[in-house]
Design a protein around this motif. Structure first.
Motif, PDB file in Angstrom:
ATOM      1  N   ALA A  12     -63.986 -41.531 -52.007  1.00 23.18           N
ATOM      2  CA  ALA A  12     -65.335 -41.180 -52.462  1.00 23.18           C
ATOM      3  C   ALA A  12     -65.699 -39.755 -52.060  1.00 23.18           C
ATOM      4  CB  ALA A  12     -66.355 -42.175 -51.910  1.00 23.18           C
ATOM      5  N   GLY A  13     -65.551 -39.438 -50.790  1.00 20.72           N
ATOM      6  CA  GLY A  13     -65.924 -38.114 -50.292  1.00 20.72           C
ATOM      7  C   GLY A  13     -65.054 -37.004 -50.838  1.00 20.72           C
ATOM      8  N   SER A  14     -63.750 -37.262 -50.942  1.00 15.72           N
ATOM      9  CA  SER A  14     -62.824 -36.221 -51.402  1.00 15.72           C
ATOM     10  C   SER A  14     -63.008 -35.906 -52.878  1.00 15.72           C
ATOM     11  CB  SER A  14     -61.376 -36.654 -51.125  1.00 15.72           C
ATOM     12  OG  SER A  14     -61.151 -36.794 -49.737  1.00 15.72           O
ATOM     13  N   VAL A  15     -63.204 -36.943 -53.696  1.00 17.09           N
ATOM     14  CA  VAL A  15     -63.425 -36.709 -55.129  1.00 17.09           C
ATOM     15  C   VAL A  15     -64.697 -35.886 -55.341  1.00 17.09           C
ATOM     16  CG1 VAL A  15     -64.040 -37.838 -57.313  1.00 17.09           C
ATOM     17  CG2 VAL A  15     -62.149 -38.726 -55.935  1.00 17.09           C
ATOM     18  N   ILE A  37     -57.161 -36.880 -43.322  1.00 17.94           N
ATOM     19  CA  ILE A  37     -57.855 -37.092 -44.597  1.00 17.94           C
ATOM     20  C   ILE A  37     -57.309 -38.362 -45.265  1.00 17.94           C
ATOM     21  CG2 ILE A  37     -58.345 -34.645 -44.947  1.00 17.94           C
ATOM     22  CD1 ILE A  37     -55.894 -34.530 -46.807  1.00 17.94           C
ATOM     23  N   GLY A  38     -57.921 -38.751 -46.380  1.00 14.13           N
ATOM     24  CA  GLY A  38     -57.374 -39.852 -47.163  1.00 14.13           C
ATOM     25  C   GLY A  38     -57.955 -41.216 -46.867  1.00 14.13           C
ATOM     26  N   GLY A  39     -58.827 -41.308 -45.843  1.00 14.85           N
ATOM     27  CA  GLY A  39     -59.420 -42.597 -45.519  1.00 14.85           C
ATOM     28  C   GLY A  39     -58.374 -43.660 -45.270  1.00 14.85           C
ATOM     29  N   LYS A  73     -54.352 -34.729 -61.896  1.00 19.23           N
ATOM     30  CA  LYS A  73     -54.476 -33.291 -61.620  1.00 19.23           C
ATOM     31  C   LYS A  73     -53.857 -32.934 -60.269  1.00 19.23           C
ATOM     32  CE  LYS A  73     -59.087 -33.032 -63.809  1.00 19.23           C
ATOM     33  NZ  LYS A  73     -58.969 -31.974 -64.832  1.00 19.23           N
ATOM     34  N   PHE A  74     -53.716 -33.929 -59.388  1.00 21.94           N
ATOM     35  CA  PHE A  74     -53.326 -33.655 -58.007  1.00 21.94           C
ATOM     36  C   PHE A  74     -52.022 -34.334 -57.594  1.00 21.94           C
ATOM     37  CE2 PHE A  74     -57.951 -34.141 -58.526  1.00 21.94           C
ATOM     38  CZ  PHE A  74     -58.293 -32.798 -58.458  1.00 21.94           C
ATOM     39  N   THR A  75     -51.401 -35.054 -58.527  1.00 19.78           N
ATOM     40  CA  THR A  75     -50.147 -35.715 -58.186  1.00 19.78           C
ATOM     41  C   THR A  75     -49.346 -36.024 -59.440  1.00 19.78           C
ATOM     42  OG1 THR A  75     -49.145 -37.606 -57.024  1.00 19.78           O
ATOM     43  CG2 THR A  75     -51.136 -38.060 -58.273  1.00 19.78           C
ATOM     44  N   LYS A 201     -53.850 -31.733 -51.968  1.00 18.07           N
ATOM     45  CA  LYS A 201     -54.011 -30.881 -53.150  1.00 18.07           C
ATOM     46  C   LYS A 201     -55.451 -30.949 -53.655  1.00 18.07           C
ATOM     47  CE  LYS A 201     -51.680 -29.589 -57.413  1.00 18.07           C
ATOM     48  NZ  LYS A 201     -50.574 -29.886 -58.359  1.00 18.07           N
ATOM     49  N   MET A 202     -56.044 -32.125 -53.601  1.00 18.28           N
ATOM     50  CA  MET A 202     -57.417 -32.317 -54.056  1.00 18.28           C
ATOM     51  C   MET A 202     -58.388 -31.468 -53.240  1.00 18.28           C
ATOM     52  SD  MET A 202     -59.493 -35.941 -54.289  1.00 18.28           S
ATOM     53  CE  MET A 202     -58.156 -36.780 -55.109  1.00 18.28           C
ATOM     54  N   LEU A 203     -58.098 -31.327 -51.957  1.00 18.28           N
ATOM     55  CA  LEU A 203     -59.030 -30.645 -51.049  1.00 18.28           C
ATOM     56  C   LEU A 203     -58.626 -29.201 -50.745  1.00 18.28           C
ATOM     57  CD1 LEU A 203     -59.638 -33.605 -48.545  1.00 18.28           C
ATOM     58  CD2 LEU A 203     -61.074 -32.887 -50.467  1.00 18.28           C
ATOM     59  N   SER A 204     -57.739 -28.646 -51.576  1.00 21.39           N
ATOM     60  CA  SER A 204     -57.241 -27.292 -51.296  1.00 21.39           C
ATOM     61  C   SER A 204     -58.154 -26.194 -51.835  1.00 21.39           C
ATOM     62  CB  SER A 204     -55.839 -27.125 -51.899  1.00 21.39           C
ATOM     63  OG  SER A 204     -55.890 -27.249 -53.321  1.00 21.39           O
TER      64      SER A 204
END
Length: 381
Positions: A12-15, A37-39, A73-75, A201-204
């Protein structure tokens, strides 16, 4: 000065951090009390070099093209269809219950039509389906209910299925064919290099600042931010003013074995024997080639990290009190813990994307005085 403080670096937070940074150009501070990260989807390589999921198996599946394509988009993806066996009566049989399950368990040779008649003969007539017990006995009768569901549910939830909301058992279908996949979703795949790599990658994005080992209480009065998004337990946010919302937790016992494989499939359920509910072997999930293998045993418990909201009417009533407070707060609440919902990963991603769209619309309204005035006049009519 940050535009958003986001508490919790899970899905939720990362998206939301990624969307707000990449699409809206917002400056985001993302924090998590854990050291990663990643919960609960966090994975890493253990001492043997085997990729494992720290908080138990996470298997991605969804019917949403939007969710699947967003995460793509990230994997890159590895196609994977999860299969589960249940160990009962000295046999390993497919779960969810299907044609093979019945034939193996009862020594029959039924076809789809025959197993439909078989279920019709043994199922109970339940007028009002209110509990998980009702769901199962109405579908497959009392004997199969006690074989596969009653003991497993008691271990998992420390409640009899008659005490649990019908939604829990409704997650597990009954099949009259030989389909032995655990899920039937359109998209079934695993991140090719693991969940953590996908989150990295999502949080880069350069607009995202990440702080781990950080409790939001420690910094929220020290850092300037416009808006907070909270993905932690909603009762904790409001200092448990109405009491604690009940959760189930799990103790994970990992074991690395000096052999290529340990069991016949990714997960084996133990509905009646032993204290653990299931054993998962990670190499099936990840596709990793390795001379050793790592498995995890799951022992449900009442205390510890909150994993599963317990769906019972009295718990939902308690949550509604917190929900009322949340609706009056300027903080945005997203995710399984913040909304006290038994969500799958894809459902959390979908919820986060939906919340982002609402935020984006609000931001566009605030930038357009004429639209604000128009909406205001409409709301006053």
């Amino acid at each position: 000065m940050f535009d958003y403080l986001i508490v919790g670096a899970g899905f939720a937070g990362s998206v939301l951090a990624e969307r707000l940074a990449a699409v809206e150009g917002k400056k985001v501070l993302l924090i998590d009390k854990r050291n990663h990260i990643g919960g609960n989807a966090y994975d890493f390589y253990d001492e043997a070099g085997i990729l494992i999921h720290k908080y138990g198996p996470h298997i991605f599946h969804t019917n949403s093209a939007e969710v699947f394509n967003y995460l793509a988009k990230f994997t890159d993806w590895r196609n994977y269809q999860h299969k589960v066996l249940a160990h009962t009566h000295g046999q390993y049989v497919p779960i969810p219950i299907n044609l093979t399950t019945i034939n193996d368990l009862y020594g029959k040779n039924l076809d789809s039509s025959g197993v439909t008649d078989f279920f019709a003969a043994i199922k109970e007539d339940v007028q009002q389906v209110k509990t998980s017990e009702d769901v199962v006995v109405k579908a497959v009768g009392r004997e199969l209910y006690e074989t596969f569901f009653k003991g497993y549910t008691k271990k998992q939830w420390d409640l009899d299925p008659s005490e649990l909301d019908a939604s829990v058992a409704s997650r597990v279908p009954t099949r009259t064919n030989k389909d032995d996949r655990y899920f039937t979703d359109t998209y079934q795949a695993m991140p090719l290099h693991g969940f953590t790599k996908m989150f990295e990658k999502m949080l880069s994005h350069p607009n995202i600042k990440l702080m781990l080992n950080t409790d939001y209480h420690e910094i929220m009065h020290e850092i300037s931010f416009e808006k907070m998004i909270f993905t932690g337990p909603v009762d904790e946010y409001f200092d448990f003013c109405f009491g604690k919302l009940p959760y189930r937790s799990i103790n994970f016992k990992f074991e690395t074995l000096d052999q290529k494989t340990y069991q016949r499939t990714g997960t084996i359920n133990y509905p009646n024997d032993y204290d653990f509910t299931r054993i998962t072997e990670f190499k099936y999930l990840t596709g990793q080639k390795h001379k050793k293998t790592t498995v995890v045993y799951e022992f449900p418990k009442s205390d510890g990290d909150p994993y599963y909201p317990i769906p019972r009417p009295e718990n939902n009533e308690l949550y509604k009190k917190y929900q009322a407070l949340a609706s009056q707060s300027e903080t945005i609440f997203v995710g399984r813990l913040a909304t006290y919902k038994y969500y799958n990963m894809d459902q959390v991603v979908a919820q986060a994307l939906s919340v982002f769209k609402k935020i984006k619309q609000e931001n566009e309204l605030n930038l357009d005085p004429e639209r604000v005035a128009s909406n205001s006049s409409l709301s006053n009519e």
